[in-house]
Design an enzyme around this catalytic site. Sequence first.
Site, PDB file in Angstrom:
ATOM      1  N   SER A 126       0.812  -1.216   0.000  1.00  0.00           N
ATOM      2  CA  SER A 126       0.000   0.000   0.000  1.00  0.00           C
ATOM      3  C   SER A 126       0.843   1.262   0.000  1.00  0.00           C
ATOM      4  O   SER A 126       1.898   1.323   0.658  1.00  0.00           O
ATOM      5  CB  SER A 126      -0.908   0.013   1.238  1.00  0.00           C
ATOM      6  N   GLU A 128       0.119   3.755   1.601  1.00  0.00           N
ATOM      7  CA  GLU A 128       0.097   4.275   2.967  1.00  0.00           C
ATOM      8  C   GLU A 128       1.386   3.950   3.718  1.00  0.00           C
ATOM      9  O   GLU A 128       1.686   4.577   4.746  1.00  0.00           O
ATOM     10  CB  GLU A 128      -1.103   3.703   3.726  1.00  0.00           C
ATOM     11  N   TYR A 152      -2.433  -0.005  10.137  1.00  0.00           N
ATOM     12  CA  TYR A 152      -2.579  -0.602   8.800  1.00  0.00           C
ATOM     13  C   TYR A 152      -1.273  -0.481   8.024  1.00  0.00           C
ATOM     14  O   TYR A 152      -0.773  -1.465   7.462  1.00  0.00           O
ATOM     15  CB  TYR A 152      -3.696   0.110   8.047  1.00  0.00           C
ATOM     16  N   PRO A 308      -5.513   9.849  14.690  1.00  0.00           N
ATOM     17  CA  PRO A 308      -4.387  10.267  15.535  1.00  0.00           C
ATOM     18  C   PRO A 308      -3.172  10.680  14.730  1.00  0.00           C
ATOM     19  O   PRO A 308      -2.453  11.605  15.097  1.00  0.00           O
ATOM     20  CB  PRO A 308      -4.098   9.002  16.369  1.00  0.00           C
TER      21      PRO A 308
END
Length: 349
Positions: A126, A128, A152, A308
């Site tokens: 990913s 991310e 994740y 967060p």
Amino acid sequence: MPGVHERTAIVTGATGQDGWFLVQKLLADGWTVHAAVRDVAAAESVFGNQPGLRAVRRDLRDPGPLRALVGDVRPEEIYNLAGESSVAASFLDPQATWESNAHVVVHLLDAVRKDSPETRIYQASSGEMFGSVPGGDVVHDERSALNPQSPYAAAKSAAHLLCRSYRESYGVRIACGILFNHESHRRGTQFLSRKVVDHVLGLRAATATEPLALGNLKVQRDWGFAPDYVDGMIAILRQDSVEAAGYRDYVLGTGHLHSVWELVDRAFTLGGFELTWNLDGDDATAWGASFVGSGASAVVVDPSFIRPADPRAIAADPTRARTELGWEPRVGLDVFLEDMLSVRTALSQ
């Protein structure tokens, strides 16, 4: 011992967005697909009675049966698409996210190494994983440093590095697709794009009476159209060189950034609703939008939806995939928003 069964694949996460498009494509090309799912009945309902589909129950929390499936089938290809796919959900249950996105991968890799060494594996990594830091690069390619900023992303990073280790140390034929955000009408209800589209459809049907509540409206992401990315997955796995030493990972993305508020604005416009925005100041909770004409509140920021840690901007540099694989994604928000709005409208009628 029998060799690899040609044109046989195992797909984990087969009923998810990417899995659905992938299974349909493999079946259309004449492959036998073993869809590893938690709920066989649900999978059969999703895919129907299609020749070549073998839905098998496998729970990633118990990797033993998945390992046995690899040894029994010895497929030509494996696509590992299963696991928690929502960044927001990963903050709510980090342990489950780690188990499904990282822990199961070592079992899958080891099953191939020991019981089906000719199998090629695609691992869903990913964008991310790259994260972002103030003043740092926001455009990433295959050489960019990993900086996970969510449970994740951390789990995906661990699995990504593990895949590299198995490729280099054991000769496992594995390649990772580092995919940036990609959407379609198959997106689940927990994702931003689906939430926005469902709200617009609710406005059309006069069932949405409250403003759309979202998190940080100024976060920027690289959004594309899911079917294009599934084509990219297949191209990544079927690289010209099938030797592990020649296998490469690829970043897939459009290379274009859009803010959350831009995605929302375009979805509302396509749905027939014009918005005016207030994005002044640094207080995210004060941002929002109202309907042109009536002035009624249309979009608000709910502080509970602000994560967060949330990378401000993450974009892809897909040069390697473009030049080496000939991969060209469609660009722009309209591509997937029109697909989502039209298909979901038809499904609701």
